[in-house]
Design an enzyme around this catalytic site. Sequence first.
Site, PDB file in Angstrom:
ATOM      1  N   GLY A 206     -44.942  87.103  -3.394  1.00 56.31           N
ATOM      2  CA  GLY A 206     -45.367  87.414  -2.033  1.00 56.31           C
ATOM      3  C   GLY A 206     -45.823  88.827  -1.764  1.00 56.31           C
TER       4      GLY A 206
ATOM      5  N   PRO B  27     -43.863  87.224  -9.028  1.00 58.03           N
ATOM      6  CG  PRO B  27     -44.220  89.184 -10.248  1.00 58.03           C
ATOM      7  CD  PRO B  27     -43.212  88.078 -10.035  1.00 58.03           C
ATOM      8  N   GLY B  28     -47.325  86.910  -8.263  1.00 55.90           N
ATOM      9  CA  GLY B  28     -48.600  86.372  -8.736  1.00 55.90           C
ATOM     10  C   GLY B  28     -49.691  87.365  -8.420  1.00 55.90           C
TER      11      GLY B  28
ATOM     12  NE  ARG C 181     -57.141  84.806  -1.636  1.00 54.22           N
ATOM     13  CZ  ARG C 181     -57.099  85.771  -0.751  1.00 54.22           C
ATOM     14  NH1 ARG C 181     -58.088  86.643  -0.680  1.00 54.22           N
ATOM     15  NH2 ARG C 181     -56.085  85.895   0.052  1.00 54.22           N
TER      16      ARG C 181
ATOM     17  CB  CYS D 201     -75.143  72.591   2.209  1.00 51.85           C
ATOM     18  SG  CYS D 201     -76.619  72.815   1.234  1.00 51.85           S
TER      19      CYS D 201
HETATM   20  N1  LLP Z   1     -43.479  81.671  -5.851  1.00 55.39           N
HETATM   21  C1  LLP Z   1     -43.738  80.612  -5.043  1.00 55.39           C
HETATM   22  C2  LLP Z   1     -42.694  79.601  -4.853  1.00 55.39           C
HETATM   23  C3  LLP Z   1     -44.975  80.510  -4.399  1.00 55.39           C
HETATM   24  O1  LLP Z   1     -45.220  79.478  -3.602  1.00 55.39           O
HETATM   25  C4  LLP Z   1     -45.969  81.516  -4.612  1.00 55.39           C
HETATM   26  C5  LLP Z   1     -47.269  81.430  -3.961  1.00 55.39           C
HETATM   27  C6  LLP Z   1     -45.640  82.595  -5.465  1.00 55.39           C
HETATM   28  C7  LLP Z   1     -44.398  82.644  -6.060  1.00 55.39           C
HETATM   29  C8  LLP Z   1     -46.615  83.696  -5.763  1.00 55.39           C
HETATM   30  O2  LLP Z   1     -46.913  84.417  -4.629  1.00 55.39           O
HETATM   31  P1  LLP Z   1     -47.785  85.761  -4.711  1.00 55.39           P
HETATM   32  O3  LLP Z   1     -46.951  86.803  -5.420  1.00 55.39           O
HETATM   33  O4  LLP Z   1     -49.027  85.463  -5.467  1.00 55.39           O
HETATM   34  O5  LLP Z   1     -48.027  86.088  -3.298  1.00 55.39           O
HETATM   35  N2  LLP Z   1     -54.103  80.659  -2.295  1.00 55.39           N
HETATM   36  C9  LLP Z   1     -53.515  81.649  -1.414  1.00 55.39           C
HETATM   37  C10 LLP Z   1     -52.113  82.047  -1.854  1.00 55.39           C
HETATM   38  C11 LLP Z   1     -51.157  80.888  -1.962  1.00 55.39           C
HETATM   39  C12 LLP Z   1     -49.788  81.300  -2.444  1.00 55.39           C
HETATM   40  C13 LLP Z   1     -48.921  80.144  -2.709  1.00 55.39           C
HETATM   41  N3  LLP Z   1     -47.642  80.444  -3.242  1.00 55.39           N
HETATM   42  C14 LLP Z   1     -54.449  82.844  -1.325  1.00 55.39           C
HETATM   43  O6  LLP Z   1     -55.511  82.818  -1.930  1.00 55.39           O
HETATM   44  O7  LLP Z   1     -54.157  83.809  -0.618  1.00 55.39           O
END
Ligand code: LLP
Length: 431
Positions: free
Chosen positions: A239, A274-275, A312, A344
């Site tokens: 997050g 983290p993603g 996005r 389109c």
């Molecule tokens: N853990 C869980 C359980 C999650 O649902 C997520 C993201 C993460 C970790 C990783 O979160 P991050 O560190 O990346 O914020 N497609 C959307 C984001 C969707 C996120 C879904 N869950 C976008 O492009 O902003």
Amino acid sequence: MSEFAYRDGILCAEEVPLTRIAEAVGTPFYCYSTQALTRRYGAFAEAFRGLEATVCFALKANSNLAVVRTLAALGAGADVVSGGELRQALAAGVPPAKIVFSGVGKMDAEIRAALEAGILQINVESVAELAEVDAIAASLGLRAPVALRINPDVDANTHAKIATGKSENKFGIDLGHAGEAFARAAALANIELTGIAVHIGSQLTELRPFRSAFGRVAGLVAALRDDGIEIRRLDLGGGLGIAYERETPPEPAEYAAMVAEVFGALGCELILEPGRCLVGSAGVLVTRVVRVKEGISHRFVVVDAGMNDLLRPALYDAYHGIEPVAEPAPEAALTPAEVVGPVCETADTFASERPLPPLAPGELLAVESAGAYGAVMASSYNTRPPAPEVMVRGAEFAVIRPRASLEDLLARDRLPDWLAGEEAAVRLRKA
Ligand code: LLP
């Protein structure tokens, strides 16, 4: 510092001019920097050193094999949300003991595959799922390591489509039901209750919502321990946001300091998922200007990437920086542009009213911070093969996912008997 910077007037990924990659692979394409991945992962892991934490990269942000392998080689584990991501993490060399499985709709075959692989933990999101995991573990003759994901009912103050921690969201077990669910888990023969998981949303740009969610988790740990239920591990989810425009998200070190403050005294192991903050700024999407259309009220810069490549902006009104690959002259006048794709749909707009220098057909643009939730969310909408992916390391680059050919794309479809063959062709001609 950015790994994407102008050198001799050309935007480069590390030492490779993006123009060179465009010549080799065509446009549009995604380009990731190994050095950026390394630096971002290093900062995050370093921040949590000393906290007994496992950093599990959320593959949903970018599951390209080369990206996952790069992070795995640095020591990252994986947070997966499907059997596909599980396979990918294992293929990339992530040790099963560093893999966690999250998600609200895990299917039996996926749970089975995760247990057979011997992963670190399954984050269970409901009592119904708990019973299923118990039964599958029993059928395999093992105990499933399980954390229960709770929904702390806090407002993450992020885009509604990526908030997960309010009670009206589908995720996790309501705090009010947590006591009962944990007691149930502790009593099941084939469940090894490891701890609590929480994730309140994505692209958070302040610590406050984390702190309030984590405070509730710490309270729950204490309450469960009072009831004789041992909690030894906390999965704090992902997050942490990144700066797309002018946001000033907390640095990993500030985040880690807050985590230490809230949980330090509990003596729990930690998992982080983290993603975005590991891969987001490590990638760009490079696209070519197809033509420029001067409308009555707007300058439309039509590019060859579309919402099928990077969803996005269309889905979340997300902001992405856009830079010309050829460095504009310092005196170049910036005027507002609508940067739009060829799909389109009006939603196929990467930027609106964006100050950009004069642009001509054939020029390259880099859409910034596209390393997370870019390529993974691509589709073939409008029968467009999604953009390929390239990875740079120093002065070298490699294609890490080639562009699918139109032949590949079209060959996926099949005709049913009643539409195939000469008889159907005759019928169609008559109609
Ligand atoms: N853990 C869980 C359980 C999650 O649902 C997520 C993201 C993460 C970790 C990783 O979160 P991050 O560190 O990346 O914020 N497609 C959307 C984001 C969707 C996120 C879904 N869950 C976008 O492009 O902003």
